[in-house]
Design a protein around this motif. Structure first.
Motif, PDB file in Angstrom:
ATOM      1  N   ARG A   1     100.273  82.105  -6.894  1.00  0.00           N
ATOM      2  CA  ARG A   1     101.641  81.595  -7.083  1.00  0.00           C
ATOM      3  C   ARG A   1     101.689  79.991  -7.287  1.00  0.00           C
ATOM      4  O   ARG A   1     102.652  79.647  -7.849  1.00  0.00           O
ATOM      5  N   GLN A   2     100.661  79.461  -6.750  1.00  0.00           N
ATOM      6  CA  GLN A   2     100.481  77.724  -7.100  1.00  0.00           C
ATOM      7  C   GLN A   2     100.302  77.757  -8.759  1.00  0.00           C
ATOM      8  O   GLN A   2     100.445  76.642  -9.133  1.00  0.00           O
ATOM      9  N   LEU A   3      99.971  78.579  -9.442  1.00  0.00           N
ATOM     10  CA  LEU A   3      99.657  78.558 -10.950  1.00  0.00           C
ATOM     11  C   LEU A   3     100.965  78.780 -11.842  1.00  0.00           C
ATOM     12  O   LEU A   3     100.904  78.229 -12.841  1.00  0.00           O
ATOM     13  N   ASP A   4     102.089  79.016 -10.947  1.00  0.00           N
ATOM     14  CA  ASP A   4     103.148  79.054 -11.747  1.00  0.00           C
ATOM     15  C   ASP A   4     103.684  77.658 -12.109  1.00  0.00           C
ATOM     16  O   ASP A   4     103.995  76.982 -11.026  1.00  0.00           O
ATOM     17  N   PRO A   5     103.872  77.570 -13.290  1.00  0.00           N
ATOM     18  CA  PRO A   5     104.382  76.137 -13.828  1.00  0.00           C
ATOM     19  C   PRO A   5     105.783  75.995 -13.679  1.00  0.00           C
ATOM     20  O   PRO A   5     106.266  74.769 -13.745  1.00  0.00           O
ATOM     21  N   HIS A   6     106.419  76.799 -13.077  1.00  0.00           N
ATOM     22  CA  HIS A   6     107.828  76.572 -12.916  1.00  0.00           C
ATOM     23  C   HIS A   6     108.017  75.972 -11.416  1.00  0.00           C
ATOM     24  O   HIS A   6     109.140  75.451 -11.038  1.00  0.00           O
ATOM     25  N   LEU A   7     106.957  76.012 -10.583  1.00  0.00           N
ATOM     26  CA  LEU A   7     107.385  75.701  -9.129  1.00  0.00           C
ATOM     27  C   LEU A   7     107.137  74.008  -9.333  1.00  0.00           C
ATOM     28  O   LEU A   7     106.324  73.405 -10.052  1.00  0.00           O
ATOM     29  N   SER A   8     107.775  73.489  -8.295  1.00  0.00           N
ATOM     30  CA  SER A   8     107.814  72.220  -7.911  1.00  0.00           C
ATOM     31  C   SER A   8     106.641  71.737  -7.113  1.00  0.00           C
ATOM     32  O   SER A   8     105.922  72.554  -6.506  1.00  0.00           O
ATOM     33  N   ALA A   9     106.272  70.421  -7.335  1.00  0.00           N
ATOM     34  CA  ALA A   9     105.189  69.826  -6.177  1.00  0.00           C
ATOM     35  C   ALA A   9     105.402  70.330  -4.782  1.00  0.00           C
ATOM     36  O   ALA A   9     104.695  70.595  -4.072  1.00  0.00           O
ATOM     37  N   GLU A  10     106.701  70.235  -4.339  1.00  0.00           N
ATOM     38  CA  GLU A  10     107.126  70.371  -3.045  1.00  0.00           C
ATOM     39  C   GLU A  10     106.903  72.039  -2.698  1.00  0.00           C
ATOM     40  O   GLU A  10     106.424  72.341  -1.777  1.00  0.00           O
ATOM     41  N   SER A  11     107.000  72.972  -3.721  1.00  0.00           N
ATOM     42  CA  SER A  11     107.068  74.447  -3.701  1.00  0.00           C
ATOM     43  C   SER A  11     105.597  74.597  -3.433  1.00  0.00           C
ATOM     44  O   SER A  11     105.055  75.425  -2.642  1.00  0.00           O
ATOM     45  N   VAL A  12     104.654  73.958  -4.394  1.00  0.00           N
ATOM     46  CA  VAL A  12     103.295  74.072  -4.213  1.00  0.00           C
ATOM     47  C   VAL A  12     102.811  73.596  -2.756  1.00  0.00           C
ATOM     48  O   VAL A  12     101.985  74.203  -2.090  1.00  0.00           O
TER      49      VAL A  12
END
Length: 284
Positions: free
Chosen positions: A39-50
């Motif tokens: 899920r960390q590879l999802d480009p839509h995630l923000s830095a906080e989500s990662v």
């Protein structure tokens, strides 16, 4: 005396289960890519989500700390939450266990029926052709990987328990046949034949009492074989059981799920072997 043997086996089960859980957690923690999450590879995630995803596994980096916390939670009925599926492990096991129990149970029963029927037929007939047939058939299935048998069951639209039955069949047959052959070679069997006793009576009264206890021990071992075979069978056949869940947990490095599944399989395997040992001791 029987109670002491049962208590000793229960203590052994508890020790093996605790050790198996610790080893399972350690191996998963040491596996390459443990800290990664797809899920960390999802480009839509923000830095906080990662960062939140990375911190969600922070408590699993220290194996001893995580395992002790898991044991404390397990004593209160909390088995943790699956990282990959986002559901409580307890509910996942409760939903999927009946499928594996049905598939593995029917497959194990089918494998025993085929193997013992062929072994007894070969022993009673005493024809070389039956011996060659049994050795050839069991050897052929022994050489076929479990995943291939599962794939063939998908191709031919056969039930999953048939694949499990064919997986355990050669192991049961070869061991049972060797036990029967060894029993038939004993001196009192030769004396019984010399007195004119029939083959069926010899089998029931003189062979089975000798080979029976060891076949009971074999029954405990085949439980673990059937459970192991359920992983490729359920994964390839699309059966929503414990085997498919174990495959998904291994792919996602899902530590809470893997450890609970390891403990569950360990408990069942050790309990089956201990039951067989206790029954064997009583028979002797």
């Amino acid at each position: 005396m029987l109670l002491w043997r049962v208590a000793r086996h229960l203590l052994a089960i508890a020790g093996i289960v605790l050790l198996g859980g610790l080893i399972s957690a350690t191996l998963v923690r040491m596996a390459p890519g443990f800290d990664t999450d797809e899920r960390q590879l999802d480009p839509h995630l923000s830095a906080e989500s990662v960062r939140a995803l990375q911190e969600s596994r922070a408590g699993e980096r220290n194996v001893l700390h995580y395992y002790s916390a898991y044991l404390r939670g397990a004593l209160h009925g909390d088995l943790g939450v699956s990282h990959a599926l986002g559901q409580p492990v307890q509910s996942l096991l409760r939903e999927r266990w009946p499928v594996t129990l049905r598939v593995a149970g029917i497959g194990l029963l089918l494998g025993w029926l085929m193997a013992t029927a062929l072994a007894f037929t070969v022993s009673l007939s005493r024809f070389a052709a039956y011996e060659i047939l049994g050795t050839t058939v069991s050897g052929a299935f022994l050489c076929i990987p479990a995943a291939v048998l599962a794939l063939l069951s998908v191709i031919f639209n056969a039930p999953g328990y048939l694949a499990i039955g064919l997986i355990v069949f050669p192991k049961i047959y070869r061991y049972s046949r060797n036990l029967l052959a060894k029993a038939y070679g004993m001196a009192h069997i030769t004396a019984a034949r010399a007195k004119g006793l029939g083959e069926t009576r010899i089998l029931l009264w003189h062979v089975l009492p000798v080979a029976g206890p060891q076949m009971i021990a074999l029954a405990g071992i085949t439980v673990s074989i059937a459970l192991g075979a359920s992983i490729p069978v359920e994964s390839l056949c699309g059966l929503p059981g414990i085997g498919q869940l174990a495959w998904q947990a291994a792919l996602n490095r899902d530590l809470p799920l893997i450890m609970n599944l390891t403990l569950l399989v360990t408990i069942i395997t050790v309990a089956a072997n201990s039951f067989a040992n206790v029954s064997n001791e009583r028979a002797l």
